[in-house]
Design a protein around this motif. Structure first.
Motif, mmCIF file in Angstrom:
data_model
loop_
_atom_site.group_PDB
_atom_site.id
_atom_site.type_symbol
_atom_site.label_atom_id
_atom_site.label_comp_id
_atom_site.label_asym_id
_atom_site.label_seq_id
_atom_site.Cartn_x
_atom_site.Cartn_y
_atom_site.Cartn_z
ATOM 1 N N ILE A 372 0.647 -1.227 -0.009
ATOM 2 C CA ILE A 372 0.201 -0.142 0.103
ATOM 3 C C ILE A 372 0.832 1.208 -0.024
ATOM 4 O O ILE A 372 0.555 2.087 -0.931
ATOM 5 N N ARG A 373 1.696 1.216 0.965
ATOM 6 C CA ARG A 373 2.791 2.464 1.009
ATOM 7 C C ARG A 373 3.785 2.678 -0.417
ATOM 8 O O ARG A 373 3.654 3.665 -0.828
ATOM 9 N N TYR A 376 1.479 3.994 -3.201
ATOM 10 C CA TYR A 376 1.231 5.497 -2.839
ATOM 11 C C TYR A 376 2.226 6.217 -3.368
ATOM 12 O O TYR A 376 2.153 7.601 -3.924
ATOM 13 N N GLU A 377 3.451 5.854 -2.888
ATOM 14 C CA GLU A 377 4.670 6.667 -2.847
ATOM 15 C C GLU A 377 5.066 6.750 -4.270
ATOM 16 O O GLU A 377 5.657 7.793 -4.846
ATOM 17 N N ASN A 379 2.961 6.352 -7.151
ATOM 18 C CA ASN A 379 1.771 6.778 -8.008
ATOM 19 C C ASN A 379 0.659 7.770 -7.310
ATOM 20 O O ASN A 379 -0.175 8.246 -8.218
ATOM 21 N N GLU A 380 0.899 8.039 -5.832
ATOM 22 C CA GLU A 380 -0.243 8.522 -5.310
ATOM 23 C C GLU A 380 -1.657 8.100 -5.651
ATOM 24 O O GLU A 380 -2.690 8.757 -5.815
ATOM 25 N N TYR A 381 -1.416 6.724 -5.664
ATOM 26 C CA TYR A 381 -2.705 5.784 -5.779
ATOM 27 C C TYR A 381 -2.736 5.052 -4.483
ATOM 28 O O TYR A 381 -1.945 4.246 -4.112
ATOM 29 N N LEU A 382 -4.030 4.948 -4.154
ATOM 30 C CA LEU A 382 -4.323 4.402 -3.011
ATOM 31 C C LEU A 382 -4.882 2.778 -2.903
ATOM 32 O O LEU A 382 -6.115 2.923 -3.479
ATOM 33 N N VAL A 420 -5.005 1.031 5.856
ATOM 34 C CA VAL A 420 -4.296 2.216 5.331
ATOM 35 C C VAL A 420 -3.517 3.126 6.205
ATOM 36 O O VAL A 420 -2.164 3.214 6.141
ATOM 37 N N SER A 423 -0.344 1.124 7.332
ATOM 38 C CA SER A 423 0.722 1.179 6.127
ATOM 39 C C SER A 423 1.743 2.205 6.327
ATOM 40 O O SER A 423 2.544 2.476 5.425
ATOM 41 N N VAL A 425 0.881 5.489 5.280
ATOM 42 C CA VAL A 425 0.155 6.496 4.341
ATOM 43 C C VAL A 425 -0.549 7.485 5.189
ATOM 44 O O VAL A 425 -1.511 6.940 5.884
ATOM 45 N N PRO A 429 -8.456 7.748 3.567
ATOM 46 C CA PRO A 429 -9.487 7.689 2.432
ATOM 47 C C PRO A 429 -10.891 8.160 2.821
ATOM 48 O O PRO A 429 -11.295 7.385 3.817
#
Length: 466
Positions: A372-373, A376-377, A379-382, A420, A423, A425, A429
């Motif tokens: 998850i982390r 996100y790092e 693609n900035e996608y969660l 989340v 992780s 982040v 959400p």
């Protein structure tokens, strides 16, 4: 189109009866007697169709003449009109030839909406035609319950009883089920795990005498063939969006009950070029242990950050075993009876045949959080924890980087804020607008002991015409 049981001793049924029956009388699961097969030319001609148009082409052979074509088209249009994205199942790119197909744009933010929004409409149609009432009894590890309630709550001829493991689903998942108001909706929290809930459902379907002969049970779990049928469609949808059928695809599927990935297996058998299916599991890894080492053995069920996959008895795996054994129902029945007593294996050549298509991986909670982390790092996608397991398994098991790898995004990250947060982040959400007040809504559910007699007594007492 006729449907037969995986254990070979139940009568063949038509679509309407299979829809209402769920589990076969011999304890098996219904599968089509034969599958439709589409040529590459026919699949190619579906490029540019809307999701509901594509769904009609893929599913209509299974429904056949049970529902007139125009009525079925209307049902599909209504089903997918409630999704929050025009593409219904949009694809998001993570890396070169690596994608997530977002299957969480439906009303309850999980892939189960694809089948259960349709199932509710199918049930309403058939029950109105027959002037019949049924009691839906289902078990959920988190997502099926809310999707079933949302899909069936307006059905006039249905009472819904959903069993979930007490304190073993996320708070969002629980509230999605327990805050829906309706005299025909009943949530039961069982002091046990998902496998306990699923066992009660299966045993109840096998002996419905507790209903006193006044009604019958109907299934919303993925033992219901209509669930599998609806999930086949999005494999075709993803392939057509990424250059299929002129190139093969690979899919990674977070799975606990094996229904979603079995739909991919059927899509391949129906003519869609698929070169690899990755079974992505968490610590409850019975499917991974079988696929990697040909040993099917139940272990103690563990609670994880991906609760929808906290399953040890994967019901739909029986449908694959049926095919692997040449559709020999007696062989499947014997194998599963032995599996209930201890570890089993299948003949080596059958296992190797399965390995030509399937790979697998088991991902623990720490690696889930790491994924998850990392995503996100990058693609900035969660990702939610289930989809993160799918992405990690895809990257571990990928055979050919030239083949597009599509992970099925099975749930919205807002359903699992604890995972989340764990992780690392820092983004929380948010729930979509239609669920913004979820934590303010009144909950309604009943906690019962892990005892089938008590659960059956509750259902017999509380269905509408009891």
């Amino acid at each position: 189109m006729r449907y037969i049981s995986t254990r070979g001793e139940a009568p063949a049924l038509g679509f309407e009866d299979v829809l209402l029956t769920g589990l076969a009388t011999d304890g098996g699961l219904y599968v089509p007697e034969s599958l439709p097969h589409f040529s590459l030319e026919e699949i190619r001609s579906w490029r540019g169709l809307s999701y509901s148009e594509l769904a009609f082409n893929v599913m209509h052979p299974f429904v056949d003449d049970a529902i007139p074509a125009d009525d079925f088209r209307k049902m599909l249009d209504e089903t997918y009109a409630v999704f929050a994205h025009k593409a219904v199942a949009p694809l998001v790119q993570l890396d070169t030839n690596e994608w997530v197909m977002e299957l969480f744009r439906g009303p309850t933010l999980a892939f189960k909406d694809f089948a259960l929004q349709l199932l509710g409409r199918l049930l309403d149609y058939v029950l109105e035609k027959r002037k019949q009432h049924v009691v839906i009894m289902g078990a959920t590890s988190g997502d099926t319950g809310s999707a079933a309630i949302e899909g069936c709550r307006r059905c006039e001829h249905v009472d819904i009883f959903i069993l979930h493991p007490y304190q073993r689903v996320s708070e969002v998942q629980r509230r999605q089920m327990t805050t829906v108001q309706g005299d025909n909706i009943h949530n039961i929290a069982v002091r046990g795990n998902f496998d306990d809930c699923q066992r009660m459902v299966k045993e109840s379907f096998g002996n419905q005498s507790f209903l006193g002969g006044k009604t019958q049970l109907a299934a919303v779990n993925s033992i219901n063939w209509a669930r599998i049928m609806a999930q086949i469609v999005y494999y075709f949808h993803a392939s057509l969006a990424l250059g299929g059928p002129d190139r093969s695809m690979a899919f990674s599927v977070p799975t606990g009950n094996f229904g979603d990935i079995f739909a991919g297996y059927l899509a391949k058998k129906m003519g869609l070029p698929i070169s690899q299916l990755v079974i992505a599991t968490n610590r409850n890894d019975i499917l991974h242990r079988f696929m990697s080492g040909n040993k099917y053995e139940q272990h103690q069920l563990e609670h994880t950050l991906s609760p929808s996959m906290d399953i040890m008895v994967s019901s739909n795996f029986e449908r694959l075993l049926f095919d692997l054994h040449g559709r020999d129902g007696l062989a499947v029945k014997t194998l599963l009876e032995n599996a209930a007593k201890g570890p089993v294996s299948i003949e080596d050549y059958r296992w190797k045949h399965a390995r030509k298509l399937f790979d697998s991986d088991a991902v623990d909670d720490k690696t889930t959080c790491d994924t998850i982390r990392e995503v996100y790092e990058q693609n900035e996608y969660l990702l939610d924890p289930h989809t993160a397991i799918g992405v990690r398994a895809a990257r571990t098991c990928r055979r050919d980087p030239a083949v597009p790898m599509i992970t099925l995004g099975t749930a919205h990250p807002a359903k699992f804020p604890d995972a989340v947060a764990e992780s690392g982040v820092s983004v929380e959400p948010p729930l979509p607008a239609h669920m913004a007040d979820l934590f303010e809504r009144e909950e309604r559910y009943t906690v019962l002991d892990n005892n089938i007699a008590g659960v059956q007594e509750f259902i017999a007492k509380h269905w509408k015409n009891a």
